[in-house]
Design a protein around this motif. Structure first.
Motif, PDB file in Angstrom:
ATOM      1  N   ASP A  56       0.841  -1.196   0.000  1.00 38.33           N
ATOM      2  CA  ASP A  56       0.000   0.000   0.000  1.00 38.33           C
ATOM      3  C   ASP A  56       0.876   1.245   0.000  1.00 38.33           C
ATOM      4  O   ASP A  56       2.108   1.161   0.017  1.00 38.33           O
ATOM      5  CB  ASP A  56      -0.952  -0.006   1.198  1.00 38.33           C
ATOM      6  N   ASN A  57       0.220   2.414  -0.002  1.00 41.65           N
ATOM      7  CA  ASN A  57       0.965   3.665  -0.059  1.00 41.65           C
ATOM      8  C   ASN A  57       1.760   3.931   1.208  1.00 41.65           C
ATOM      9  O   ASN A  57       2.804   4.590   1.161  1.00 41.65           O
ATOM     10  CB  ASN A  57       0.003   4.831  -0.322  1.00 41.65           C
ATOM     11  N   PHE A  58       1.271   3.429   2.342  1.00 40.95           N
ATOM     12  CA  PHE A  58       1.976   3.698   3.587  1.00 40.95           C
ATOM     13  C   PHE A  58       3.280   2.903   3.667  1.00 40.95           C
ATOM     14  O   PHE A  58       4.334   3.448   3.984  1.00 40.95           O
ATOM     15  CB  PHE A  58       1.092   3.370   4.796  1.00 40.95           C
ATOM     16  N   SER A  59       3.205   1.602   3.394  1.00 37.21           N
ATOM     17  CA  SER A  59       4.420   0.788   3.433  1.00 37.21           C
ATOM     18  C   SER A  59       5.297   1.033   2.212  1.00 37.21           C
ATOM     19  O   SER A  59       6.512   0.834   2.269  1.00 37.21           O
ATOM     20  CB  SER A  59       4.069  -0.700   3.545  1.00 37.21           C
ATOM     21  N   GLY A  60       4.707   1.482   1.097  1.00 38.49           N
ATOM     22  CA  GLY A  60       5.472   1.854  -0.090  1.00 38.49           C
ATOM     23  C   GLY A  60       5.675   0.708  -1.056  1.00 38.49           C
ATOM     24  O   GLY A  60       6.390  -0.244  -0.742  1.00 38.49           O
ATOM     25  N   GLN A  61       5.073   0.781  -2.204  1.00 33.12           N
ATOM     26  CA  GLN A  61       5.177  -0.307  -3.170  1.00 33.12           C
ATOM     27  C   GLN A  61       6.566  -0.418  -3.783  1.00 33.12           C
ATOM     28  O   GLN A  61       6.932  -1.474  -4.295  1.00 33.12           O
ATOM     29  CB  GLN A  61       4.104  -0.135  -4.252  1.00 33.12           C
ATOM     30  N   ASN A  62       7.340   0.662  -3.718  1.00 29.87           N
ATOM     31  CA  ASN A  62       8.735   0.632  -4.150  1.00 29.87           C
ATOM     32  C   ASN A  62       9.683   0.704  -2.951  1.00 29.87           C
ATOM     33  O   ASN A  62      10.816   1.175  -3.065  1.00 29.87           O
ATOM     34  CB  ASN A  62       9.043   1.790  -5.109  1.00 29.87           C
ATOM     35  N   THR A  63       9.196   0.231  -1.822  1.00 34.98           N
ATOM     36  CA  THR A  63       9.990   0.189  -0.594  1.00 34.98           C
ATOM     37  C   THR A  63       9.961  -1.225  -0.037  1.00 34.98           C
ATOM     38  O   THR A  63       8.900  -1.846   0.028  1.00 34.98           O
ATOM     39  CB  THR A  63       9.427   1.165   0.459  1.00 34.98           C
ATOM     40  N   THR A  64      11.109  -1.738   0.353  1.00 35.26           N
ATOM     41  CA  THR A  64      11.157  -3.057   0.991  1.00 35.26           C
ATOM     42  C   THR A  64      11.479  -2.884   2.474  1.00 35.26           C
ATOM     43  O   THR A  64      12.213  -1.973   2.863  1.00 35.26           O
ATOM     44  CB  THR A  64      12.203  -3.977   0.339  1.00 35.26           C
ATOM     45  N   ARG A  65      10.919  -3.776   3.288  1.00 34.61           N
ATOM     46  CA  ARG A  65      11.098  -3.722   4.737  1.00 34.61           C
ATOM     47  C   ARG A  65      11.489  -5.112   5.218  1.00 34.61           C
ATOM     48  O   ARG A  65      10.658  -6.019   5.233  1.00 34.61           O
ATOM     49  CB  ARG A  65       9.812  -3.223   5.409  1.00 34.61           C
ATOM     50  N   THR A  66      12.743  -5.263   5.587  1.00 40.12           N
ATOM     51  CA  THR A  66      13.317  -6.552   5.960  1.00 40.12           C
ATOM     52  C   THR A  66      13.478  -6.624   7.464  1.00 40.12           C
ATOM     53  O   THR A  66      14.167  -5.794   8.067  1.00 40.12           O
ATOM     54  CB  THR A  66      14.695  -6.737   5.292  1.00 40.12           C
ATOM     55  N   GLY A  67      12.837  -7.605   8.112  1.00 37.77           N
ATOM     56  CA  GLY A  67      12.868  -7.710   9.558  1.00 37.77           C
ATOM     57  C   GLY A  67      13.695  -8.875  10.064  1.00 37.77           C
ATOM     58  O   GLY A  67      14.549  -9.421   9.350  1.00 37.77           O
ATOM     59  N   ALA A  68      13.442  -9.277  11.305  1.00 38.38           N
ATOM     60  CA  ALA A  68      14.146 -10.387  11.968  1.00 38.38           C
ATOM     61  C   ALA A  68      15.660 -10.191  11.947  1.00 38.38           C
ATOM     62  O   ALA A  68      16.424 -11.137  11.764  1.00 38.38           O
ATOM     63  CB  ALA A  68      13.770 -11.722  11.336  1.00 38.38           C
ATOM     64  N   LEU A  69      16.107  -8.969  12.161  1.00 36.92           N
ATOM     65  CA  LEU A  69      17.529  -8.651  11.982  1.00 36.92           C
ATOM     66  C   LEU A  69      18.422  -9.254  13.061  1.00 36.92           C
ATOM     67  O   LEU A  69      19.588  -9.544  12.797  1.00 36.92           O
ATOM     68  CB  LEU A  69      17.726  -7.137  11.920  1.00 36.92           C
TER      69      LEU A  69
END
Length: 291
Positions: A56-69
């Protein structure tokens, strides 16, 4: 245009914390060295490249969010436990808790063509139920690449932590976190902020590590992101920060659902990892007899 205060690692912690409390954000330049920055890139880039964009627009369709660091990167564990940041997080949150906890670990990678993220306050993750006088978060955004106004440097509104909910920032009241790779943006859970637009042809990559009050539910479920079989080999202080310890008396004890009934049924989280209860919370490390 408003500006963020800038500091060095030599600046006293209490001075930086006071600025974050009032302005909502500040930058520490050159907070980590090139060696750690290189290790972060080497360990995280394979995971970043495999992470899909937002929905969606909030998380950003051209944005990646990588967790469990914590589970995925030894270098990230060093960031989480950065002594100066841990001290500042404790100072910032201590009026409201006797124990802080790790709230979120996430690489936020803004790709070319990504527009601005809607401005928001992170504290809204709890639905607006936390009293305004309590700031529930102390946040960091570590720059893996340079942050610039052109590539999506974090937008932030200095002075906004105490604004009314319906107040909207003018362009003159906004700024962007321009900082070199290895620097860190510190910001509160109450400040208005959001990701910037990336108008360049390269990614803008930052590591978002945040801390919260020990009695709140965390954004990232640390026990699933870093389960006991991984956490048992971590530094005890890091495991403690992730919640593998009692948050207070009777907060977070554990009963093994697979174990046969015995003389003791309720265990502290430290016992899950095969350790003695934390000396910092010895009053909450009691083993209670089964009824």
């Amino acid at each position: 245009m408003a500006e963020l205060a800038r500091f060095t690692l030599d600046t006293p912690d209490e001075e930086i914390v006071e600025v974050v409390r009032i302005d909502g954000g500040a930058i520490i330049d050159d907070a980590i060295d090139v060696d750690l920055l290189t290790r972060l890139e080497d360990e995280l880039r394979p995971w970043i490249d495999r992470t899909p964009g937002g929905l969606d627009n909030f998380s950003g369709q051209n944005t990646t969010r990588t967790g469990a660091l914590v589970a995925r990167s030894a270098a990230c564990r060093e960031l989480v436990m950065h002594p100066k940041v841990i001290d500042m997080a404790n100072r910032f949150l201590s009026p409201y808790t006797n124990k802080i906890q790790l709230h979120l670990t996430q690489v936020i990678n803004i790709k070319p063509g990504q527009g601005t993220q809607p401005l928001h306050r992170d504290r809204l993750a709890w639905g607006g139920y936390i009293p305004d006088e309590i700031d529930p978060q102390f946040n960091t955004m570590w720059a893996m690449t340079d942050f610039t106004p052109e590539n999506g440097g974090t937008r932030i509104v200095p002075g906004s932590p105490t604004w009314d909910e319906d107040r909207r920032a003018t362009d003159d009241e906004k700024t962007q976190a321009a900082m070199g790779a290895g620097s860190v943006l510190l910001y509160s859970g109450s400040v208005i902020h959001g990701g910037g637009e990336n108008c360049t042809d390269a990614d803008r990559t930052g590591i978002n590590i945040t801390y919260t009050l020990g009695w709140l539910r965390t954004e990232e479920n640390q026990f699933l992101s870093c389960p006991p079989e991984v956490a048992k080999d971590l530094d005890p202080e890091l495991a403690n920060l992730m919640g593998y310890s009692m948050g207070n008396y009777a907060l977070g004890y554990y009963s093994d659902p697979h174990d046969m009934p015995g003389p003791v049924d309720l265990l502290t989280p430290e016992m899950v990892l095969g350790r003695k209860p934390s000396s910092k919370h010895s009053n909450s490390g009691l083993l209670l007899p089964a009824e």
